[in-house]
Enzyme design. Structure first.
Site, short mmCIF file in Angstrom:
data_model
loop_
_atom_site.label_atom_id
_atom_site.label_comp_id
_atom_site.label_asym_id
_atom_site.label_seq_id
_atom_site.Cartn_x
_atom_site.Cartn_y
_atom_site.Cartn_z
N GLU A 150 0.80 -1.24 0.00
CA GLU A 150 0.00 0.00 0.00
C GLU A 150 0.83 1.28 0.00
OE1 GLU A 150 -2.74 -0.52 3.27
OE2 GLU A 150 -3.70 -2.23 2.30
N GLU A 258 -5.86 -10.65 -2.15
CA GLU A 258 -6.76 -10.46 -1.01
C GLU A 258 -8.22 -10.38 -1.48
OE1 GLU A 258 -5.49 -7.36 1.69
OE2 GLU A 258 -3.37 -7.73 1.30
C1 GLA Z 1 -5.22 -4.74 3.75
C2 GLA Z 1 -3.94 -5.38 4.24
C3 GLA Z 1 -4.22 -6.67 4.93
C4 GLA Z 1 -5.41 -6.59 5.84
C5 GLA Z 1 -6.59 -6.14 5.06
C6 GLA Z 1 -7.80 -6.13 5.92
O1 GLA Z 1 -5.66 -5.17 2.58
O2 GLA Z 1 -2.99 -5.62 3.25
O3 GLA Z 1 -3.11 -7.00 5.69
O4 GLA Z 1 -5.16 -5.73 6.91
O5 GLA Z 1 -6.31 -4.87 4.61
O6 GLA Z 1 -7.89 -7.20 6.79
#
Ligand code: GLA
Length: 354
Positions: A150, A258
């Site tokens: 991020e 994710e």
């Molecule tokens: C982001 C992070 C993860 C996690 C998600 C929510 O995407 O990369 O580590 O914290 O948020 O659970």
């Protein structure tokens, strides 16, 4: 000869079409993973589901800096080891998550002597030690790492980078440095830059810029992680496909890291808890259709995609039940909170055979 082989071929093709797990259905295409907690791998019902469906695990929280090195020099691997042991016992690959991140990183990391901020040298040395200690311990065991998470800014501005403490002290060069440290620790590991919202829109462009900077710095990066926290409304699948191809054109492997699909518009446009008990059938269908479209697109692009990982095992343990609206029930995954497969599960399976 060809004719004699035919029945065997038909049998194999038929077994994919009738696969009764995600990992079988996509075994020719990409790995299928899930992010887990130590509780997930200790709970018998979840264990069964994970073993049957997935061939890759990510660490939801327990390799984040605040857990693994909460105080300087105090490393805690106990929780991560539970996931490692489960993966080893079941022949699953592992993705470690994560090193350079603005969140879930303790304040001491950025502090220097006498209450002053850490100097450039001190912060870099802490980062090097953190990465090398963890990656050396899991060398040959955790094969893929989200090295940086991020970094792209959410805002329009001169810089594509989020203004975090990492960037304030070390500048954008911190990203390339993290990749160098990681590569030194385990030259065979697959190293990813991971981010959200980069599947479409202005953040896609910012991520492309960050990746070009990394390439200019000759950073040893192997791939891009598209978090893919999407919703049933956005972004359009053709946009996601375009992004995957843009990233692949930079010579990078693509990992979907994710994946989940919120049933609410935007992230927090709707604050009410609209579906507290169960998800209405029309939304379940809409979600299934979109998951099908998404996985068909992933299959079309399988030469670029190494892995598709879901974020959490079932709706009852999704982080989206607490974020961005606390106690608002969401229904973003393939299994409901009773661990029953949703229409989205059947849709994802069917996308593997058509
Ligand atoms: C982001 C992070 C993860 C996690 C998600 C929510 O995407 O990369 O580590 O914290 O948020 O659970």
């Amino acid at each position: 000869m060809t004719l004699r082989l035919l029945p065997l071929y038909c049998l194999v093709a038929a077994s994919f079409a009738n696969a009764n797990s995600l990992k079988e259905a996509y075994q020719k295409d990409f790995a299928v993973g899930v992010a887990v907690s130590p509780d997930d791998v200790a709970d018998p019902a979840r264990q069964e589901l994970i073993k049957k469906q997935f061939n890759s695990l990510s660490f939801e929280n327990v390799l984040k800096w605040e857990v693994v090195q909460p105080n300087e020099g105090e490393f805690n691997f106990e929780l991560a080891d539970k996931i490692v042991d489960f993966a080893k016992a079941n022949g699953m690959t592992l993705t470690g998550h994560t090193f350079v991140w603005h969140s879930q990183t303790p304040d001491w990391v950025f502090g220097g002597p006498d209450g002053k901020p850490a100097s450039r040298e001190l912060l870099l040395e802490r980062l090097r030690r953190h990465i090398q200690t963890i990656m050396t311990r899991y060398k040959g065991v955790i094969s893929t790492w989200d090295v940086a998470n991020e970094l792209a800014s959410d805002e329009d501005g001169k810089s594509p980078y989020r203004q975090s403490r990492w960037i304030e002290v070390l500048g954008s060069e911190v990203v390339a440095k993290a990749f160098e440290f990681a590569h030194e620790a385990d030259p065979a590991a697959t190293l990813l830059y991971n981010d959200y919202g980069i599947e479409a829109g202005p953040k896609h462009e910012r991520a492309m810029q960050i990746l070009k900077d990394l390439s200019k710095a000759k950073a040893p990066i192997s791939g891009i992680g598209l978090q893919s926290h999407i919703s049933i409304f956005y972004p359009p699948v053709p946009e996601i496909e375009k992004s995957i191809r843009n990233f692949a054109r930079l010579g990078l492997q693509v990992h979907i890291t994710e994946l989940d699909m919120s049933v609410y518009p935007g992230f927090d446009e709707e604050k009410r808890n609209l579906y507290p008990d169960s998800c209405p059938p029309n939304l379940l269908k809409q979600q299934a259709d979109r998951y099908r479209e998404l996985f068909r697109m992933f299959r079309r692009n399988k030469s670029h995609i190494a892995r598709v990982t879901f974020w959490n095992v079932h709706d009852g343990v999704s982080w989206l039940n607490q974020f961005p609206v606390p106690n608002r029930r969401n229904h973003p995954l393939l299994w409901n909170s009773d661990l029953q497969p949703k229409p989205a599960y059947e849709a994802v399976l069917s996308a593997a055979s058509k």
